[in-house]
Design a protein around this motif. Sequence first.
Motif: not given
Length: 67
Positions: A23-24, A26-42
């Motif tokens: 229900g939020v 994108a205009a009320l969210g935050h800047p788009r960031v790209w994230l990479e999942i590492d060997e921890s799985g999260l």
Amino acid sequence: MIEAPETILVRTHRIACDGSGEGVPAALGHPRVWLEIDESGLVECGYCDRRFVLVGGPADNGSTNKG
């Protein structure tokens, strides 16, 4: 450890987060960031603290699937 506000199961190692959803717009969210999942799985978003867990990865313990 403090529980993440939202856990989202994903199927790829590289994901984008902009804080939208549940229900939020994108205009009320935050800047788009790209994230990479590492060997921890999260990975957690540094803006909104959402936790992204790789399906079948080491951190996947059958938690709530929101994505």
